[in-house]
Motif scaffolding. Sequence first.
Motif: not given
Length: 217
Positions: A201-217
């Motif tokens: 398995r590998i993880c492929l994710t949108r960078i914008d989604d990671i940024a949004a998750m961090m800044t919303s916390e």
Amino acid sequence: MLKRFERNVSGHDYVVGDLHGHYALLEQALTRVEFDADKDRLFSVGDLIDRGPDSLRCLELVHQPGCHAVTGNHEMMARNALFDNHWGQWLSNGGEWSQQYDKVSLRNRLAEAMMKMPLAFEVETAHGVVGIVHAEPPLDWADIRKTSRETLLWSRKRIESSDQRVVANIDAVVVGHTPVPEPRTLGNVRYIDLGSFFSGRICLTRIDDIAAMMTSE
């Protein structure tokens, strides 16, 4: 050492965990997200090579338009073997695939790839700036240029101690290096190495989604 990318306003930016030669897994993941090479960009946390069936093909991803990778510890082990004749560590950690290639040719191909693989990226998104390093960032991103190569390529201190401190002067950081069953967040650091060489398995994710998750916390 550090390369910065302006915001992608025409497509999406994705980040992928350690590939370790598993090119087919990447192809499958890119197909699932309908990756558009004309608009989208792909970033890697490094460790493109070793342990999987297509190391050289993964290494040369960096020559494709829109594909970028930071250096991982496996690329550095390869460099130490091919340039400084320090073979033991690499061969005992997945570098045995190199034995099927002419050493001079492989050394040249590694050098060409690593010229495009700095130790860190900064990627601007709609939700802030995301840093990418292979193993572990400094506690203050402003110190990235003076952080030791050992820390950036090898360290596991944060994850081994479950350190939840936020890295200052950056909105989020994405790393690989340490296999996790599922993507994990400590502070504002996101771990995305799913251990492709044993999990498939590998993880492929949108960078914008990671940024949004961090800044919303």
